[in-house]
Design a protein around this motif. Structure first.
Motif, PDB file in Angstrom:
ATOM      1  N   LEU A 153       0.847  -1.191   0.000  1.00 35.39           N
ATOM      2  CA  LEU A 153       0.000   0.000   0.000  1.00 35.39           C
ATOM      3  C   LEU A 153       0.881   1.239   0.000  1.00 35.39           C
ATOM      4  CD1 LEU A 153      -2.661  -0.994   2.705  1.00 35.39           C
ATOM      5  CD2 LEU A 153      -2.886  -1.148   0.218  1.00 35.39           C
ATOM      6  N   ASN A 154       0.413   2.304  -0.658  1.00 32.73           N
ATOM      7  CA  ASN A 154       1.141   3.562  -0.637  1.00 32.73           C
ATOM      8  C   ASN A 154       0.660   4.434   0.520  1.00 32.73           C
ATOM      9  OD1 ASN A 154      -1.299   4.775  -1.502  1.00 32.73           O
ATOM     10  ND2 ASN A 154      -0.737   4.562  -3.654  1.00 32.73           N
ATOM     11  N   VAL A 155       1.127   5.669   0.586  1.00 26.97           N
ATOM     12  CA  VAL A 155       0.806   6.539   1.712  1.00 26.97           C
ATOM     13  C   VAL A 155      -0.673   6.892   1.772  1.00 26.97           C
ATOM     14  CG1 VAL A 155       3.121   7.515   1.851  1.00 26.97           C
ATOM     15  CG2 VAL A 155       1.431   8.582   0.346  1.00 26.97           C
ATOM     16  N   ARG A 156      -1.396   6.703   0.662  1.00 25.25           N
ATOM     17  CA  ARG A 156      -2.838   6.971   0.647  1.00 25.25           C
ATOM     18  C   ARG A 156      -3.658   5.735   0.990  1.00 25.25           C
ATOM     19  NH1 ARG A 156      -4.423   8.079  -4.575  1.00 25.25           N
ATOM     20  NH2 ARG A 156      -2.531   7.091  -5.353  1.00 25.25           N
ATOM     21  N   GLY A 157      -2.960   4.651   1.364  1.00 29.80           N
ATOM     22  CA  GLY A 157      -3.668   3.422   1.703  1.00 29.80           C
ATOM     23  C   GLY A 157      -4.192   2.677   0.509  1.00 29.80           C
ATOM     24  N   LEU A 158      -3.605   2.911  -0.670  1.00 32.17           N
ATOM     25  CA  LEU A 158      -4.053   2.288  -1.907  1.00 32.17           C
ATOM     26  C   LEU A 158      -2.911   1.522  -2.565  1.00 32.17           C
ATOM     27  CD1 LEU A 158      -6.023   5.332  -3.377  1.00 32.17           C
ATOM     28  CD2 LEU A 158      -7.006   3.326  -2.223  1.00 32.17           C
ATOM     29  N   ALA A 159      -3.263   0.591  -3.428  1.00 33.84           N
ATOM     30  CA  ALA A 159      -2.256  -0.130  -4.211  1.00 33.84           C
ATOM     31  C   ALA A 159      -1.820   0.734  -5.389  1.00 33.84           C
ATOM     32  CB  ALA A 159      -2.824  -1.449  -4.713  1.00 33.84           C
ATOM     33  N   ASP A 160      -0.549   0.632  -5.736  1.00 35.37           N
ATOM     34  CA  ASP A 160      -0.025   1.396  -6.870  1.00 35.37           C
ATOM     35  C   ASP A 160      -0.258   0.691  -8.209  1.00 35.37           C
ATOM     36  OD1 ASP A 160       1.000   3.619  -5.460  1.00 35.37           O
ATOM     37  OD2 ASP A 160       2.764   2.458  -4.866  1.00 35.37           O
ATOM     38  N   GLU A 161      -0.505  -0.604  -8.183  1.00 36.80           N
ATOM     39  CA  GLU A 161      -0.646  -1.369  -9.422  1.00 36.80           C
ATOM     40  C   GLU A 161      -1.960  -1.045 -10.139  1.00 36.80           C
ATOM     41  OE1 GLU A 161       1.885  -3.446  -6.500  1.00 36.80           O
ATOM     42  OE2 GLU A 161      -0.203  -2.769  -6.430  1.00 36.80           O
ATOM     43  N   GLY A 162      -1.928  -1.149 -11.454  1.00 38.97           N
ATOM     44  CA  GLY A 162      -3.149  -1.071 -12.234  1.00 38.97           C
ATOM     45  C   GLY A 162      -3.908  -2.387 -12.167  1.00 38.97           C
ATOM     46  N   LEU A 163      -5.053  -2.441 -12.845  1.00 39.49           N
ATOM     47  CA  LEU A 163      -5.892  -3.628 -12.761  1.00 39.49           C
ATOM     48  C   LEU A 163      -5.172  -4.897 -13.219  1.00 39.49           C
ATOM     49  CD1 LEU A 163      -9.407  -2.398 -13.944  1.00 39.49           C
ATOM     50  CD2 LEU A 163      -8.596  -2.814 -11.610  1.00 39.49           C
ATOM     51  N   ALA A 164      -4.329  -4.793 -14.219  1.00 43.26           N
ATOM     52  CA  ALA A 164      -3.646  -5.983 -14.732  1.00 43.26           C
ATOM     53  C   ALA A 164      -2.740  -6.609 -13.687  1.00 43.26           C
ATOM     54  CB  ALA A 164      -2.837  -5.630 -15.976  1.00 43.26           C
ATOM     55  N   ASP A 165      -2.180  -5.774 -12.801  1.00 47.18           N
ATOM     56  CA  ASP A 165      -1.216  -6.257 -11.821  1.00 47.18           C
ATOM     57  C   ASP A 165      -1.738  -6.224 -10.390  1.00 47.18           C
ATOM     58  OD1 ASP A 165       0.743  -6.797 -13.706  1.00 47.18           O
ATOM     59  OD2 ASP A 165       1.587  -4.786 -13.611  1.00 47.18           O
ATOM     60  N   ASP A 166      -3.012  -5.971 -10.207  1.00 46.83           N
ATOM     61  CA  ASP A 166      -3.582  -5.948  -8.860  1.00 46.83           C
ATOM     62  C   ASP A 166      -3.512  -7.348  -8.249  1.00 46.83           C
ATOM     63  OD1 ASP A 166      -5.579  -4.241  -6.970  1.00 46.83           O
ATOM     64  OD2 ASP A 166      -6.174  -6.362  -7.034  1.00 46.83           O
ATOM     65  N   LEU A 167      -2.987  -7.451  -7.021  1.00 48.23           N
ATOM     66  CA  LEU A 167      -2.783  -8.771  -6.405  1.00 48.23           C
ATOM     67  C   LEU A 167      -4.093  -9.501  -6.149  1.00 48.23           C
ATOM     68  CD1 LEU A 167      -0.060 -10.143  -5.575  1.00 48.23           C
ATOM     69  CD2 LEU A 167       0.153  -7.725  -6.077  1.00 48.23           C
ATOM     70  N   HIS A 168      -5.127  -8.786  -5.749  1.00 49.34           N
ATOM     71  CA  HIS A 168      -6.409  -9.448  -5.514  1.00 49.34           C
ATOM     72  C   HIS A 168      -6.995  -9.994  -6.817  1.00 49.34           C
ATOM     73  CE1 HIS A 168      -6.260  -7.883  -1.468  1.00 49.34           C
ATOM     74  NE2 HIS A 168      -7.435  -8.432  -1.180  1.00 49.34           N
ATOM     75  N   LEU A 169      -6.825  -9.254  -7.903  1.00 46.36           N
ATOM     76  CA  LEU A 169      -7.348  -9.745  -9.174  1.00 46.36           C
ATOM     77  C   LEU A 169      -6.520 -10.921  -9.690  1.00 46.36           C
ATOM     78  CD1 LEU A 169      -8.332  -6.443 -11.017  1.00 46.36           C
ATOM     79  CD2 LEU A 169      -9.774  -7.985  -9.669  1.00 46.36           C
ATOM     80  N   ILE A 170      -5.206 -10.869  -9.532  1.00 50.23           N
ATOM     81  CA  ILE A 170      -4.365 -11.989  -9.959  1.00 50.23           C
ATOM     82  C   ILE A 170      -4.727 -13.258  -9.194  1.00 50.23           C
ATOM     83  CG2 ILE A 170      -2.007 -12.912  -9.924  1.00 50.23           C
ATOM     84  CD1 ILE A 170      -1.021 -10.028 -10.434  1.00 50.23           C
ATOM     85  N   LEU A 171      -4.828 -13.141  -7.886  1.00 49.55           N
ATOM     86  CA  LEU A 171      -4.987 -14.339  -7.047  1.00 49.55           C
ATOM     87  C   LEU A 171      -6.452 -14.745  -6.884  1.00 49.55           C
ATOM     88  CD1 LEU A 171      -2.261 -13.369  -4.427  1.00 49.55           C
ATOM     89  CD2 LEU A 171      -2.089 -15.164  -6.163  1.00 49.55           C
ATOM     90  N   LEU A 172      -7.270 -13.860  -6.357  1.00 49.34           N
ATOM     91  CA  LEU A 172      -8.687 -14.201  -6.136  1.00 49.34           C
ATOM     92  C   LEU A 172      -9.449 -14.383  -7.446  1.00 49.34           C
ATOM     93  CD1 LEU A 172      -9.947 -11.747  -3.345  1.00 49.34           C
ATOM     94  CD2 LEU A 172      -9.815 -14.232  -3.145  1.00 49.34           C
TER      95      LEU A 172
END
Length: 302
Positions: free
Chosen positions: A236-255
């Protein structure tokens, strides 16, 4: 639409359990041999009241998630104030718990928790996730998980107490530590919960986590579950969000793409100190019909 290797259709068109299907009776029996001492470690964070829970509502991805509420409905003070005991002097204490699992305590994500486009895992229509619950891929599909656990203690590998907030764990670093077998639970220690005791503000100033390539590496090794001690598996970054786009989002890759359940916000310090190469991992979510997740108490049997 899924455009990269995934597990959609792999376990049948109606599948709602993803890589948990790899935990056949033979695999479970083989996993039990990972225990050698019989010592049992609790890997869960305590469920605390709202004043001490590590989940401030100022973090963007936690907005709208109420903090845990634990209160007594009947206690000793009631009897001291004149409440009548039950029957012949029998007293009872009761309590109530209100908890939103995601981001507020140790929890497991259901396969319906996150998606992109109009379909959840395996092509089930996202419209089946309704106001009364998910009629596809809910947390009740999990049942119980008994598997071989593999600890990836990344800070220990690097000689650190915990990873820096901006650290993203690579596939190469995971491979240096261990290679999971199909059906294993990959347990990722970042050490970040140690920061909570030092500074609440620092804890939410960003968090270390897996990189996208590490998520794909774990998926390629057919793990049944990915469990971590941070809040979002990925960083997570300082805003509490992931820096990755949808293609590389960990929840989308795994779940979403691979049907790999996630467990977040574990307490792994005791397990890390024990330093097992492998162990028996046991967890079962609450049987919440249509739930997008559930509080859990994972156990490691050494």
């Amino acid at each position: 639409m899924v455009h990269e290797p995934n597990n959609w259709g792999r376990f049948g068109p109606d599948d709602q359990r993803g890589t948990l299907n790899l935990l056949t009776p033979d695999v479970v029996l083989a996993a039990l041999s990972a225990a050698t001492t019989g010592e049992v470690l609790n890997l869960a964070m305590p469920i605390r009241g709202a004043t001490s829970s590590p989940a401030p509502t100022t973090v963007p991805h936690l907005r709208g998630r109420p903090l845990p509420q634990h209160f007594m409905s009947v206690d000793g003070g009631d009897y001291a104030a004149g409440a009548r005991p039950i029957g012949d002097g029998l007293c009872v204490a009761d309590d109530a718990l209100i908890v939103t699992p995601h981001g507020t305590t140790t929890h497991m994500d259901a396969l319906c928790h996150m998606w992109s486009g109009g379909q959840v895992y395996n092509g089930h229509p996202a419209a089946r996730v309704r106001s009364y619950g998910a009629t596809r891929c809910g947390i009740e599909q999990v049942g119980g998980v008994v598997a071989r656990g593999v600890l990836f203690d990344v800070p220990r590998r690097l000689g650190l107490d915990h990873l820096p907030a901006d650290f993203r764990i690579s596939a190469e670093l995971l491979e240096e530590i261990a290679t999971p077998r199909p059906g294993d639970v990959a347990v990722i220690r970042t050490g970040w919960p140690l920061v909570w005791e030092r500074s609440r503000e620092e804890y939410w100033s960003g968090q270390p986590g897996l990189s996208a390539d590490a998520g794909r590496w774990l998926a390629a090794h057919d793990v049944s579950v990915v469990a971590a001690d941070n809040a979002a598996i990925g960083g997570l970054n300082v805003r509490g969000l992931a820096d990755e786009g949808l293609a590389d989002d960990l929840h989308l890759i795994l779940l979403h793409r691979h049907g790999i359940h996630l467990i977040e916000m574990l307490w792994l310090e005791v397990l890390g100190a024990a330093g097992p190469a492998e162990f028996v991992f046991v967890v079962a979510p609450l049987r919440i019909e249509g739930g997008t997740g559930s509080p859990v108490t994972p156990l490691a049997i050494l």
